[in-house]
Design a protein around this motif. Sequence first.
Motif, PDB file in Angstrom:
ATOM      1  N   UNK A  75      41.859   6.805 -31.329  1.00 32.00           N
ATOM      2  CA  UNK A  75      43.170   7.236 -32.125  1.00 32.00           C
ATOM      3  C   UNK A  75      42.990   8.772 -32.655  1.00 32.00           C
ATOM      4  N   UNK A  76      43.937   9.811 -32.519  1.00 32.00           N
ATOM      5  CA  UNK A  76      43.915  11.037 -32.561  1.00 32.00           C
ATOM      6  C   UNK A  76      44.839  11.656 -33.375  1.00 32.00           C
ATOM      7  N   UNK A  77      44.490  13.000 -33.749  1.00 29.24           N
ATOM      8  CA  UNK A  77      45.756  13.689 -34.401  1.00 29.24           C
ATOM      9  C   UNK A  77      45.655  15.114 -33.541  1.00 29.24           C
ATOM     10  N   UNK A  78      46.929  15.638 -33.284  1.00 31.30           N
ATOM     11  CA  UNK A  78      47.120  16.943 -32.727  1.00 31.30           C
ATOM     12  C   UNK A  78      47.128  18.024 -33.505  1.00 31.30           C
ATOM     13  N   UNK A  79      46.595  19.100 -33.563  1.00 34.46           N
ATOM     14  CA  UNK A  79      46.990  20.250 -34.431  1.00 34.46           C
ATOM     15  C   UNK A  79      46.849  21.429 -33.736  1.00 34.46           C
ATOM     16  N   UNK A  80      47.627  22.460 -34.198  1.00 31.93           N
ATOM     17  CA  UNK A  80      47.726  23.833 -33.441  1.00 31.93           C
ATOM     18  C   UNK A  80      48.255  23.652 -32.161  1.00 31.93           C
ATOM     19  N   UNK A  81      48.918  22.590 -31.715  1.00 31.16           N
ATOM     20  CA  UNK A  81      49.626  22.354 -30.758  1.00 31.16           C
ATOM     21  C   UNK A  81      48.738  21.991 -29.531  1.00 31.16           C
ATOM     22  N   UNK A  82      47.521  22.497 -29.389  1.00 31.79           N
ATOM     23  CA  UNK A  82      46.692  22.464 -28.157  1.00 31.79           C
ATOM     24  C   UNK A  82      45.214  21.906 -28.520  1.00 31.79           C
ATOM     25  N   UNK A  83      45.003  21.401 -29.831  1.00 28.18           N
ATOM     26  CA  UNK A  83      43.779  20.845 -30.169  1.00 28.18           C
ATOM     27  C   UNK A  83      43.834  19.604 -30.785  1.00 28.18           C
ATOM     28  N   UNK A  84      42.960  18.550 -30.752  1.00 26.53           N
ATOM     29  CA  UNK A  84      42.902  17.392 -31.254  1.00 26.53           C
ATOM     30  C   UNK A  84      41.662  17.090 -31.751  1.00 26.53           C
ATOM     31  N   UNK A  85      41.485  16.052 -32.620  1.00 23.92           N
ATOM     32  CA  UNK A  85      40.273  15.174 -32.918  1.00 23.92           C
ATOM     33  C   UNK A  85      40.686  13.797 -32.716  1.00 23.92           C
ATOM     34  N   UNK A  86      39.520  13.087 -32.487  1.00 27.31           N
ATOM     35  CA  UNK A  86      39.779  11.454 -32.317  1.00 27.31           C
ATOM     36  C   UNK A  86      38.693  10.858 -32.621  1.00 27.31           C
ATOM     37  N   UNK A  87      38.852   9.326 -32.882  1.00 22.12           N
ATOM     38  CA  UNK A  87      37.716   8.526 -32.826  1.00 22.12           C
ATOM     39  C   UNK A  87      38.232   7.205 -32.695  1.00 22.12           C
ATOM     40  N   UNK A  88      37.271   6.189 -32.559  1.00 20.80           N
ATOM     41  CA  UNK A  88      37.611   4.962 -32.330  1.00 20.80           C
ATOM     42  C   UNK A  88      36.334   4.204 -31.831  1.00 20.80           C
ATOM     43  N   UNK A  89      36.566   2.816 -31.723  1.00 20.75           N
ATOM     44  CA  UNK A  89      35.461   2.062 -31.158  1.00 20.75           C
ATOM     45  C   UNK A  89      35.420   2.072 -29.744  1.00 20.75           C
ATOM     46  N   UNK A  90      34.333   1.789 -29.213  1.00 18.05           N
ATOM     47  CA  UNK A  90      34.077   1.713 -27.806  1.00 18.05           C
ATOM     48  C   UNK A  90      33.553   0.253 -27.382  1.00 18.05           C
ATOM     49  N   UNK A  91      34.189  -0.438 -26.619  1.00 15.63           N
ATOM     50  CA  UNK A  91      33.822  -1.605 -26.066  1.00 15.63           C
ATOM     51  C   UNK A  91      33.092  -1.463 -24.895  1.00 15.63           C
ATOM     52  N   UNK A  92      31.861  -2.055 -24.680  1.00 12.00           N
ATOM     53  CA  UNK A  92      30.870  -1.671 -23.648  1.00 12.00           C
ATOM     54  C   UNK A  92      30.296  -2.927 -22.781  1.00 12.00           C
ATOM     55  N   UNK A  93      30.581  -3.048 -21.638  1.00 10.98           N
ATOM     56  CA  UNK A  93      29.904  -4.116 -20.904  1.00 10.98           C
ATOM     57  C   UNK A  93      28.880  -3.571 -19.711  1.00 10.98           C
ATOM     58  N   UNK A  94      27.834  -4.164 -20.090  1.00 14.18           N
ATOM     59  CA  UNK A  94      26.619  -3.639 -19.071  1.00 14.18           C
ATOM     60  C   UNK A  94      26.919  -4.344 -17.662  1.00 14.18           C
ATOM     61  N   UNK A  95      26.969  -3.541 -16.488  1.00 13.76           N
ATOM     62  CA  UNK A  95      27.026  -4.028 -15.101  1.00 13.76           C
ATOM     63  C   UNK A  95      25.502  -4.215 -14.695  1.00 13.76           C
ATOM     64  N   UNK A  96      24.586  -3.251 -14.708  1.00 14.79           N
ATOM     65  CA  UNK A  96      23.508  -3.215 -14.090  1.00 14.79           C
ATOM     66  C   UNK A  96      22.332  -2.412 -14.822  1.00 14.79           C
TER      67      UNK A  96
END
Length: 194
Positions: free
Chosen positions: A100-121
């Motif tokens: 999820x993120x927020x855009x500010x000054x038209x071109x910049x953004x900050x974001x954060x959130x969980x990352x689901x990870x599945x190990x293949x090898x």
Amino acid sequence: MRYLVLSLLACLLFTNQLHAQTANGFGFKGGINYNANGDYFESINSNAKNPERNVGFHFGVFGKIGKQIYFKPELVYTSTKSDYDNDSFKMQKIDAPLLAGITFFRHFNIFAGPSLQYILDTEFDGVSISEVENDFTVGLNFGVGFSLKKLGIDLRYERGFKENEATFLNNNGLGISRIDTRPDQLILSLSLIL
């Protein structure tokens, strides 16, 4: 010279002809990661060896919904490598950040959130490791980005929430070694909305 460069950058940032990556849609992304996994224990009673960071890569797809406040799910193949003295630990995984993120000054953004990870090898010094505690883990992504029209660039930090050890017989076959597979990485990405 420095003032000239700064003036040109200011003009580019604030001109009305430039538009941020505000389009909803689907796109592709890719880039490099600067990674280190967790500690390596050569045997049960040994001291931990800290990893040396190494460069890996990633590529994948993403969707984006919203403009000023947005939701950006991604599906990314990631290859990482960490060095422990003369040995290397390599890991391939599928990441699914839900940002999820927020855009500010038209071109910049900050974001954060969980990352689901599945190990293949996973592989350590040429030995394929099949005993990873959890193939599926959850981590956290957060970062900053800059975008123009359909092109974006972002820098983020990723960290796994809890230890996830891989165990295997060490090279001499006399003991069991362990590596914490939890990611700890900086990720630089370029993205393009279609």
